[in-house]
Write a protein that holds these residues in place. Sequence first.
Motif, PDB file in Angstrom:
ATOM      1  N   ALA A 177       0.748  -1.031   0.072  1.00 27.17           N
ATOM      2  CA  ALA A 177       0.027  -0.034   0.078  1.00 27.17           C
ATOM      3  C   ALA A 177       0.893   1.294   0.040  1.00 27.17           C
ATOM      4  CB  ALA A 177      -0.797   0.187   1.157  1.00 27.17           C
ATOM      5  N   ILE A 178       1.830   1.404   1.039  1.00 23.01           N
ATOM      6  CA  ILE A 178       2.603   2.471   1.009  1.00 23.01           C
ATOM      7  C   ILE A 178       3.579   2.720  -0.045  1.00 23.01           C
ATOM      8  CG2 ILE A 178       2.226   2.659   3.295  1.00 23.01           C
ATOM      9  CD1 ILE A 178       4.801   2.100   4.144  1.00 23.01           C
ATOM     10  N   GLY A 179       4.183   1.376  -0.832  1.00 23.49           N
ATOM     11  CA  GLY A 179       5.175   1.322  -1.783  1.00 23.49           C
ATOM     12  C   GLY A 179       4.282   2.196  -2.872  1.00 23.49           C
ATOM     13  N   LEU A 180       3.320   1.496  -3.162  1.00 23.11           N
ATOM     14  CA  LEU A 180       2.657   2.240  -4.323  1.00 23.11           C
ATOM     15  C   LEU A 180       2.209   3.426  -4.315  1.00 23.11           C
ATOM     16  CD1 LEU A 180      -0.137  -0.650  -4.834  1.00 23.11           C
ATOM     17  CD2 LEU A 180       1.410   0.026  -6.435  1.00 23.11           C
TER      18      LEU A 180
ATOM     19  N   THR B  46      -3.592  -1.855  -8.932  1.00 27.20           N
ATOM     20  CA  THR B  46      -3.441  -0.929 -10.076  1.00 27.20           C
ATOM     21  C   THR B  46      -4.496   0.237 -10.183  1.00 27.20           C
ATOM     22  OG1 THR B  46      -4.352  -2.642 -11.720  1.00 27.20           O
ATOM     23  CG2 THR B  46      -2.013  -2.744 -11.305  1.00 27.20           C
ATOM     24  N   GLN B  47      -5.355   0.039  -9.686  1.00 34.67           N
ATOM     25  CA  GLN B  47      -6.732   1.005  -9.935  1.00 34.67           C
ATOM     26  C   GLN B  47      -6.726   1.983  -8.747  1.00 34.67           C
ATOM     27  OE1 GLN B  47     -10.049  -1.413 -11.194  1.00 34.67           O
ATOM     28  NE2 GLN B  47      -8.769  -2.247 -12.751  1.00 34.67           N
ATOM     29  N   GLU B  48      -7.607   1.506  -7.638  1.00 32.18           N
ATOM     30  CA  GLU B  48      -7.505   2.536  -6.440  1.00 32.18           C
ATOM     31  C   GLU B  48      -6.328   2.641  -5.953  1.00 32.18           C
ATOM     32  OE1 GLU B  48     -10.112   0.282  -3.683  1.00 32.18           O
ATOM     33  OE2 GLU B  48     -11.877  -0.130  -5.283  1.00 32.18           O
ATOM     34  N   LEU B  49      -5.339   1.919  -5.713  1.00 29.26           N
ATOM     35  CA  LEU B  49      -4.227   2.207  -4.973  1.00 29.26           C
ATOM     36  C   LEU B  49      -3.071   3.221  -5.776  1.00 29.26           C
ATOM     37  CD1 LEU B  49      -3.746  -1.109  -3.163  1.00 29.26           C
ATOM     38  CD2 LEU B  49      -3.785   1.125  -1.801  1.00 29.26           C
TER      39      LEU B  49
ATOM     40  N   ASN C 256     -13.512   0.448   3.473  1.00 31.73           N
ATOM     41  CA  ASN C 256     -13.819  -0.942   4.036  1.00 31.73           C
ATOM     42  C   ASN C 256     -13.280  -2.036   2.910  1.00 31.73           C
ATOM     43  OD1 ASN C 256     -15.391  -2.189   5.697  1.00 31.73           O
ATOM     44  ND2 ASN C 256     -17.076  -2.369   4.616  1.00 31.73           N
ATOM     45  N   THR C 257     -11.944  -2.039   2.621  1.00 29.22           N
ATOM     46  CA  THR C 257     -11.460  -3.246   2.097  1.00 29.22           C
ATOM     47  C   THR C 257     -10.216  -3.618   2.637  1.00 29.22           C
ATOM     48  OG1 THR C 257     -10.988  -3.960  -0.107  1.00 29.22           O
ATOM     49  CG2 THR C 257     -10.248  -1.674   0.295  1.00 29.22           C
ATOM     50  N   PHE C 258      -9.625  -4.526   2.025  1.00 34.85           N
ATOM     51  CA  PHE C 258      -8.394  -5.262   2.593  1.00 34.85           C
ATOM     52  C   PHE C 258      -7.012  -4.223   3.136  1.00 34.85           C
ATOM     53  CE2 PHE C 258      -7.158  -5.464  -1.670  1.00 34.85           C
ATOM     54  CZ  PHE C 258      -5.781  -5.395  -1.572  1.00 34.85           C
ATOM     55  N   TYR C 259      -6.975  -3.272   1.870  1.00 29.04           N
ATOM     56  CA  TYR C 259      -5.686  -2.511   2.339  1.00 29.04           C
ATOM     57  C   TYR C 259      -6.040  -1.365   3.409  1.00 29.04           C
ATOM     58  CZ  TYR C 259      -8.166   0.576  -1.205  1.00 29.04           C
ATOM     59  OH  TYR C 259      -9.077   1.441  -1.851  1.00 29.04           O
TER      60      TYR C 259
ATOM     61  N   VAL D 180      -1.454  10.479  -6.392  1.00 31.93           N
ATOM     62  CA  VAL D 180      -0.566  10.074  -5.050  1.00 31.93           C
ATOM     63  C   VAL D 180      -1.495  10.577  -4.103  1.00 31.93           C
ATOM     64  CG1 VAL D 180       1.169  10.269  -3.627  1.00 31.93           C
ATOM     65  CG2 VAL D 180       1.718   9.954  -6.128  1.00 31.93           C
ATOM     66  N   TRP D 181      -2.068   9.701  -3.183  1.00 37.66           N
ATOM     67  CA  TRP D 181      -2.867  10.212  -1.925  1.00 37.66           C
ATOM     68  C   TRP D 181      -1.968  10.315  -0.709  1.00 37.66           C
ATOM     69  CZ3 TRP D 181      -7.676  10.571  -3.543  1.00 37.66           C
ATOM     70  CH2 TRP D 181      -7.962   9.764  -4.752  1.00 37.66           C
ATOM     71  N   ASP D 182      -2.187  11.254   0.163  1.00 33.55           N
ATOM     72  CA  ASP D 182      -1.319  11.469   1.263  1.00 33.55           C
ATOM     73  C   ASP D 182      -1.493  10.735   2.411  1.00 33.55           C
ATOM     74  OD1 ASP D 182      -3.807  12.893   1.804  1.00 33.55           O
ATOM     75  OD2 ASP D 182      -2.717  14.592   2.569  1.00 33.55           O
ATOM     76  N   LYS D 183      -2.748  10.082   2.392  1.00 29.07           N
ATOM     77  CA  LYS D 183      -3.284   9.330   3.653  1.00 29.07           C
ATOM     78  C   LYS D 183      -4.235   8.255   3.033  1.00 29.07           C
ATOM     79  CE  LYS D 183      -6.264  13.096   5.011  1.00 29.07           C
ATOM     80  NZ  LYS D 183      -5.832  14.119   4.102  1.00 29.07           N
ATOM     81  N   PHE D 184      -4.541   7.167   3.919  1.00 28.12           N
ATOM     82  CA  PHE D 184      -5.348   6.354   4.095  1.00 28.12           C
ATOM     83  C   PHE D 184      -6.577   6.699   4.717  1.00 28.12           C
ATOM     84  CE2 PHE D 184      -1.844   4.116   2.052  1.00 28.12           C
ATOM     85  CZ  PHE D 184      -2.359   3.251   1.050  1.00 28.12           C
ATOM     86  N   PRO D 185      -7.826   6.236   4.322  1.00 27.02           N
ATOM     87  CA  PRO D 185      -8.944   6.652   5.148  1.00 27.02           C
ATOM     88  C   PRO D 185      -8.918   5.753   6.508  1.00 27.02           C
ATOM     89  CG  PRO D 185      -9.612   5.175   3.361  1.00 27.02           C
ATOM     90  CD  PRO D 185      -7.927   5.741   3.193  1.00 27.02           C
ATOM     91  N   ILE D 186      -9.798   6.218   7.475  1.00 31.24           N
ATOM     92  CA  ILE D 186      -9.800   5.382   8.645  1.00 31.24           C
ATOM     93  C   ILE D 186     -10.862   4.318   8.136  1.00 31.24           C
ATOM     94  CG2 ILE D 186     -10.885   5.535  10.990  1.00 31.24           C
ATOM     95  CD1 ILE D 186      -9.852   8.373  11.220  1.00 31.24           C
ATOM     96  N   PRO D 187     -10.534   3.223   8.535  1.00 34.47           N
ATOM     97  CA  PRO D 187     -11.541   2.136   8.507  1.00 34.47           C
ATOM     98  C   PRO D 187     -13.014   2.371   8.952  1.00 34.47           C
ATOM     99  CG  PRO D 187      -9.472   1.263   9.245  1.00 34.47           C
ATOM    100  CD  PRO D 187      -9.628   2.712   9.482  1.00 34.47           C
ATOM    101  N   LEU D 188     -13.743   1.735   7.925  1.00 32.62           N
ATOM    102  CA  LEU D 188     -15.106   2.054   8.374  1.00 32.62           C
ATOM    103  C   LEU D 188     -15.805   1.437   9.640  1.00 32.62           C
ATOM    104  CD1 LEU D 188     -17.992   2.816   7.345  1.00 32.62           C
ATOM    105  CD2 LEU D 188     -18.184   0.590   6.506  1.00 32.62           C
ATOM    106  N   PRO D 189     -15.129   0.398   9.996  1.00 30.63           N
ATOM    107  CA  PRO D 189     -15.755  -0.126  11.531  1.00 30.63           C
ATOM    108  C   PRO D 189     -15.215   0.876  12.527  1.00 30.63           C
ATOM    109  CG  PRO D 189     -14.416  -1.889  10.051  1.00 30.63           C
ATOM    110  CD  PRO D 189     -14.643  -0.642   9.372  1.00 30.63           C
ATOM    111  N   GLU D 190     -14.019   1.532  12.301  1.00 28.92           N
ATOM    112  CA  GLU D 190     -13.733   2.533  13.331  1.00 28.92           C
ATOM    113  C   GLU D 190     -14.520   3.725  13.635  1.00 28.92           C
ATOM    114  OE1 GLU D 190     -11.155   2.332  15.909  1.00 28.92           O
ATOM    115  OE2 GLU D 190     -11.088   0.280  15.241  1.00 28.92           O
ATOM    116  N   THR D 191     -15.106   4.103  12.289  1.00 28.70           N
ATOM    117  CA  THR D 191     -15.970   5.339  12.354  1.00 28.70           C
ATOM    118  C   THR D 191     -17.228   4.956  12.948  1.00 28.70           C
ATOM    119  OG1 THR D 191     -16.959   4.715  10.068  1.00 28.70           O
ATOM    120  CG2 THR D 191     -15.059   6.155  10.210  1.00 28.70           C
ATOM    121  N   ASN D 192     -17.541   3.781  13.262  1.00 23.04           N
ATOM    122  CA  ASN D 192     -18.952   3.309  13.956  1.00 23.04           C
ATOM    123  C   ASN D 192     -18.779   3.112  15.459  1.00 23.04           C
ATOM    124  OD1 ASN D 192     -20.133   3.511  11.355  1.00 23.04           O
ATOM    125  ND2 ASN D 192     -19.642   1.336  10.880  1.00 23.04           N
ATOM    126  N   GLN D 193     -17.417   3.306  15.762  1.00 24.11           N
ATOM    127  CA  GLN D 193     -17.249   3.335  17.482  1.00 24.11           C
ATOM    128  C   GLN D 193     -17.961   4.302  18.220  1.00 24.11           C
ATOM    129  OE1 GLN D 193     -15.746   0.656  18.995  1.00 24.11           O
ATOM    130  NE2 GLN D 193     -14.930  -0.331  17.015  1.00 24.11           N
TER     131      GLN D 193
END
Length: 430
Positions: free
Chosen positions: A65-68, A84-87, A96-99, A417-430
Amino acid sequence: MKQHSILLFSAMMLGLGACQKGEIPNLNTPVADQIIANGSKEQIDNLAVAMESGMRFTLNTYFDAIGLQGREIYRFSGSEPRYTQELMGGTGLDNNTFYTTNPWASRYRVVRQANTLIDAVNASTRLSANEKKGYLGYAKTIMAYQLLITLNMQYTNGIRTDVKDPNNLGPIKGYPESLADIAALLDEGKTELTGSEITFPVSIVADVTPLKLLRFNRALAARVAVYRQQWAAALTALNESFFDLNGPLYNGYVHIFSANSGDILNPVFLPQNNAGEQRLAHPSYAAQIAAGDDRLAKASLRSAAASLDGLVSNRDVWIHTSNTAPIYIIRNEELVLIYAEAKIQLNQIPDAIVALNVIRTKHNLPVYAGVITPAALITEMLNQRRYSLFAEGHRWIDMRRYNRLNQLPNDRPQDKVWDKFPIPLPETNQ
């Protein structure tokens, strides 16, 4: 390095799994509660081994993820188009996906294991005071490291640094506040390790001693200090670490892997010239490296170029050369470059040039002959970090630290090039 297969198997029985995707098990179980209340020395040791073993899970997802994002690698997979698409930009990063979910869950599982270990050690009547200090110092050091690499992905989104009570989680804190909490946790670990005894298995370093773990702690503290732009503090931490300006560049601390029963193989390894799953060097790595630089060997030439979704590379990432090769957590080459960076920022230019020349000459390059200004030396330092620490999880973070993400290449019109990854969806429901 020794491999503790029986203890690793026991650790797995406490809840560790070898799968790279899927739900992360909860350690808040009756078995864990019993160990906290009245654990034997062997059971407490198993908790320590479980914590260390758990650090290795989903490392492939993290480094990919961070190498990409850092445009160090391409990751080709016939079964996983999101590499090769989202990342690489595309439609945006999914929360809400594996990466996103797996690295977060894996790292916090280890933090949970560390908290369980701390509770068991504090409650134990079977351990001496100095033995307790050893467990506590190590647990806090590992906890800080796990939080740090989670924060590396999240950046200004922040992370939770207080998750001791799973029923009452602490708030998600911002980037500076999270770094400060991680630094404080490392300082607590340093205090505990000072005067401690290590009477439990540790595999990240051979022939473990309290001093070796203390030096590991301080090396991580130096990394955190440069992230915080605390340059003098970085030098102080280096002086307490295993930093050696003239020492072997690959001295350091590692995740180890084996084919032994109950253990796992290096999850980042892929063979050269692989036809299916491929981890490839971004073409700019070889195109921009200086003539004669021996670090080109980290991107070995393929017998035939690989292509997917309009991306092409003729070089494999070749820093892990077998499925039992170690993955470095931190090593002396990074510390030498941290020293150079801190010296530049403190305007101690001659010392910085000496350190940069250590790196250059050890990789068959002539001494630095460029412009001697802080700005030029920062560029040189980042360039040496690019090649010395290739695919070890630093390039994206380094370019972000110096507001240079716009200098990273986008190979297709839709890439970003994104500067960060989103907080995982399960965490936003805490």
